[in-house]
Design a protein around this motif. Structure first.
Motif, mmCIF file in Angstrom:
data_model
loop_
_atom_site.group_PDB
_atom_site.id
_atom_site.type_symbol
_atom_site.label_atom_id
_atom_site.label_comp_id
_atom_site.label_asym_id
_atom_site.label_seq_id
_atom_site.Cartn_x
_atom_site.Cartn_y
_atom_site.Cartn_z
ATOM 1 N N LEU A 259 0.821 -1.212 0.000
ATOM 2 C CA LEU A 259 0.000 0.000 0.000
ATOM 3 C C LEU A 259 0.860 1.269 0.000
ATOM 4 O O LEU A 259 0.473 2.285 -0.578
ATOM 5 N N ALA A 260 2.006 1.184 0.632
ATOM 6 C CA ALA A 260 2.898 2.350 0.689
ATOM 7 C C ALA A 260 3.791 2.452 -0.544
ATOM 8 O O ALA A 260 4.548 3.422 -0.677
ATOM 9 N N ASP A 261 3.698 1.448 -1.425
ATOM 10 C CA ASP A 261 4.534 1.408 -2.627
ATOM 11 C C ASP A 261 6.016 1.381 -2.257
ATOM 12 O O ASP A 261 6.846 2.084 -2.844
ATOM 13 N N ARG A 262 6.348 0.553 -1.259
ATOM 14 C CA ARG A 262 7.721 0.368 -0.821
ATOM 15 C C ARG A 262 8.017 -1.118 -0.691
ATOM 16 O O ARG A 262 7.102 -1.918 -0.428
ATOM 17 N N ASN A 263 9.288 -1.501 -0.878
ATOM 18 C CA ASN A 263 9.607 -2.920 -0.707
ATOM 19 C C ASN A 263 9.644 -3.258 0.783
ATOM 20 O O ASN A 263 9.771 -2.380 1.634
ATOM 21 N N ARG A 264 9.565 -4.549 1.076
ATOM 22 C CA ARG A 264 9.457 -4.965 2.475
ATOM 23 C C ARG A 264 10.697 -4.613 3.288
ATOM 24 O O ARG A 264 10.606 -4.250 4.461
ATOM 25 N N THR A 265 11.879 -4.710 2.658
ATOM 26 C CA THR A 265 13.117 -4.386 3.378
ATOM 27 C C THR A 265 13.105 -2.943 3.853
ATOM 28 O O THR A 265 13.418 -2.641 5.009
ATOM 29 N N GLU A 266 12.714 -2.038 2.954
ATOM 30 C CA GLU A 266 12.661 -0.625 3.321
ATOM 31 C C GLU A 266 11.591 -0.382 4.383
ATOM 32 O O GLU A 266 11.776 0.403 5.309
ATOM 33 N N PHE A 267 10.456 -1.098 4.245
ATOM 34 C CA PHE A 267 9.370 -0.904 5.196
ATOM 35 C C PHE A 267 9.777 -1.381 6.594
ATOM 36 O O PHE A 267 9.467 -0.734 7.598
ATOM 37 N N TYR A 268 10.499 -2.525 6.640
ATOM 38 C CA TYR A 268 11.000 -3.001 7.932
ATOM 39 C C TYR A 268 11.973 -1.985 8.548
ATOM 40 O O TYR A 268 11.977 -1.761 9.762
ATOM 41 N N ARG A 269 12.813 -1.378 7.709
ATOM 42 C CA ARG A 269 13.757 -0.386 8.215
ATOM 43 C C ARG A 269 13.025 0.819 8.803
ATOM 44 O O ARG A 269 13.389 1.348 9.859
ATOM 45 N N LEU A 270 11.952 1.239 8.129
ATOM 46 C CA LEU A 270 11.172 2.361 8.629
ATOM 47 C C LEU A 270 10.490 2.012 9.949
ATOM 48 O O LEU A 270 10.429 2.832 10.869
ATOM 49 N N MET A 271 9.980 0.787 10.052
ATOM 50 C CA MET A 271 9.360 0.365 11.315
ATOM 51 C C MET A 271 10.376 0.360 12.455
ATOM 52 O O MET A 271 10.092 0.800 13.570
ATOM 53 N N GLN A 272 11.582 -0.140 12.150
ATOM 54 C CA GLN A 272 12.631 -0.160 13.177
ATOM 55 C C GLN A 272 12.999 1.252 13.597
ATOM 56 O O GLN A 272 13.197 1.539 14.791
ATOM 57 N N LYS A 273 13.073 2.155 12.630
ATOM 58 C CA LYS A 273 13.412 3.550 12.912
ATOM 59 C C LYS A 273 12.434 4.161 13.897
ATOM 60 O O LYS A 273 12.820 4.945 14.776
#
Length: 471
Positions: free
Chosen positions: A425-439
């Motif tokens: 939905l955010a038009d982002r790959n899962r790796t980047e999305f996990y990084r954002l969640m960790q941030k």
């Protein structure tokens, strides 16, 4: 705040009253200079500016109101208390509307006098004696509070060395101003001072901005470019908001600090650099280390000496001084005839909470300056500026962080913690999305359990931010 040892200039032609008031003020811990005429008072003012002027209205020669007008014209921030007999009360009342702090009707009670003196000194507290010669190295830092004096003394000591310094404090407390002062007091003062806001530069460009790049290093790199760190060769580089630097870049910065060389993006050759590194953050880096968001080895490299800037609310002695300084600068810039603040307006500034620190104070002063129609800013104008939505407190980077975190929170709620779906939905790959969640400290498992991590998260990007004159 303490008002002991204030220097008070007392003017009255009644020798008995001069003696009595001098005794009362001296017993309260103040230094008093007593004179019998306005002319003598002006002579003393030309030599040394007191913390407070107390003058009788009726004086031989130049009267107290004329003396007040002279003081208001040349020293608008100096508080004045008028002593008046019943016949001159209307004149004293008129003077208070033009900026006199207060008036007392003779005969007055000693306790009432001391209360008025304490109130006047609260907005014009005496500062410590100079500790650093002419103070040219810290001329941009407007302060007279003992706490800041101690901090500046430490800064002056560390400036003589090449040690790395980590400056911490809320946004808006003046971290960059302190870094510039350290540079100016150091042996590197004649060389460049280069400031880099690590939070303001997009992550994809930060490495190139810091280290430089060679032609063809990436799409759009049409020529060689010197980085900001090599540009500071021989001088000082100031890394502001170091806590927001990506982990991958932290490793490369650590290598620069250890080896004293920089490798431009796309180059196989290292360039030697001689820089002193000062850094600053509003974040709790120890908490960031515990969360895996900041490298401990880099932290200890940067944190050889730590200086903590106090929030403005903890250095209230400086508020009136800063407000008057800002007003003078802004009045000249906006071509406004405003000279100072009415006493009750200054009192309101001194007692305000200031979550946005000096930058919020600057914005409030700019608003009242722009709207000013009289030489003295009235209380009503200051109150309106203080009550206005403080949008300036939330700078771009903090607004971006808050939006990003709220956006991720809503996506994870919507998808019940399904990261793959939220990333789609955010038009982002899962790796980047996990990084954002960790941030942002978001755990998808909590959303599957219908928890609300937003209420308990402690990421510094969502703490109440503030803004700065300096950084």
């Amino acid at each position: 705040m303490s008002t002991a040892q204030a220097h008070i200039l007392l003017v009255d032609d009644d020798t008995d009253l001069l003696r009595l008031v001098t005794m009362r003020l001296t017993a309260a811990g103040h230094a008093v200079q007593a004179v019998a005429s306005a002319e003598a008072a002006l002579a003393h003012l030309a030599v040394k500016l007191p913390s407070l002027l107390i003058t009788d209205v009726r004086l031989p020669g130049m009267d107290g109101l004329a003396l007040f007008d002279e003081v208001r014209a040349h020293h608008p921030s100096l508080p004045v208390i008028l002593l008046t007999a019943h016949g001159s009360i209307p004149d004293a009342v008129d003077a208070t509307t033009r900026g006199a702090h207060a008036y007392l009707t003779k005969p007055f009670d000693g306790k009432e006098l001391l209360a008025k003196v304490q109130q006047a000194l609260r907005v014009n507290a005496p500062g410590p004696a100079p500790f650093d010669g002419d103070g040219a190295w810290r001329r941009e830092i407007i302060s007279r509070s003992p706490r800041m004096a101690q901090l500046l003394a430490e800064a002056r000591l560390v400036a003589a060395t090449d040690a790395s310094v980590l400056i911490s404090g809320e946004s808006g407390t003046g971290k960059e101003l302190l870094a510039r002062a350290i540079h100016q007091a150091s042996p590197r003062a004649a060389k460049p001072f280069v400031a880099v806001n690590c939070a303001a530069i997009p992550e994809a460009l930060l490495e190139s901005e810091l280290f430089g790049h060679v032609k063809g290093a990436f799409t759009g790199a049409q020529g060689h470019r010197q980085g900001l760190i090599p540009a500071a060769h021989g001088g000082t580089v100031f890394l502001d908001e170091i806590g927001d630097m990506p982990l991958a870049l932290q490793v490369k910065l650590l290598r620069v600090l250890q080896e004293r060389v920089v490798r431009p993006v796309g180059s196989n050759e290292a360039v030697a650099v001689d820089v002193r590194v000062l850094s600053a953050t509003h974040r709790d880096l120890e908490l960031a280390m515990a969360d895996g968001q900041f490298r401990p080895d880099l932290y200890y490299r940067l944190n050889v000496v730590k200086l903590m800037l106090p929030p403005l609310a903890e250095r209230r002695e400086d508020i009136a001084l800063l407000a008057q300084h800002f007003l003078g600068t802004l009045a000249a810039r906006h071509r406004k005839p405003v000279k100072g603040f009415a006493p009750d307006a200054l009192e309101a500034l001194v007692t305000a909470p200031w979550p946005g620190n000096a930058r919020q104070l600057y914005n409030v002063v700019e608003q009242v300056c722009v709207l000013a129609t009289a030489p003295l800013v009235p209380l009503a104008q200051v109150q309106r500026a203080l009550q206005a939505p403080a949008s300036e407190v939330l700078n771009y980077q903090h607004a971006k962080q808050r939006f990003e975190r709220d956006y991720l929170n809503q996506l994870l709620k919507l998808t019940s913690g399904q990261v793959a779906e939220a990333a789609r939905l955010a038009d982002r790959n899962r790796t980047e999305f996990y990084r954002l969640m960790q941030k942002h400290g978001l755990d998808p498992q909590l959303f599957r359990d219908q928890g609300d991590p937003l209420a308990d998260a402690s990421d510094s990007g969502d703490r109440k931010p503030s803004a700065e004159s300096g950084t």
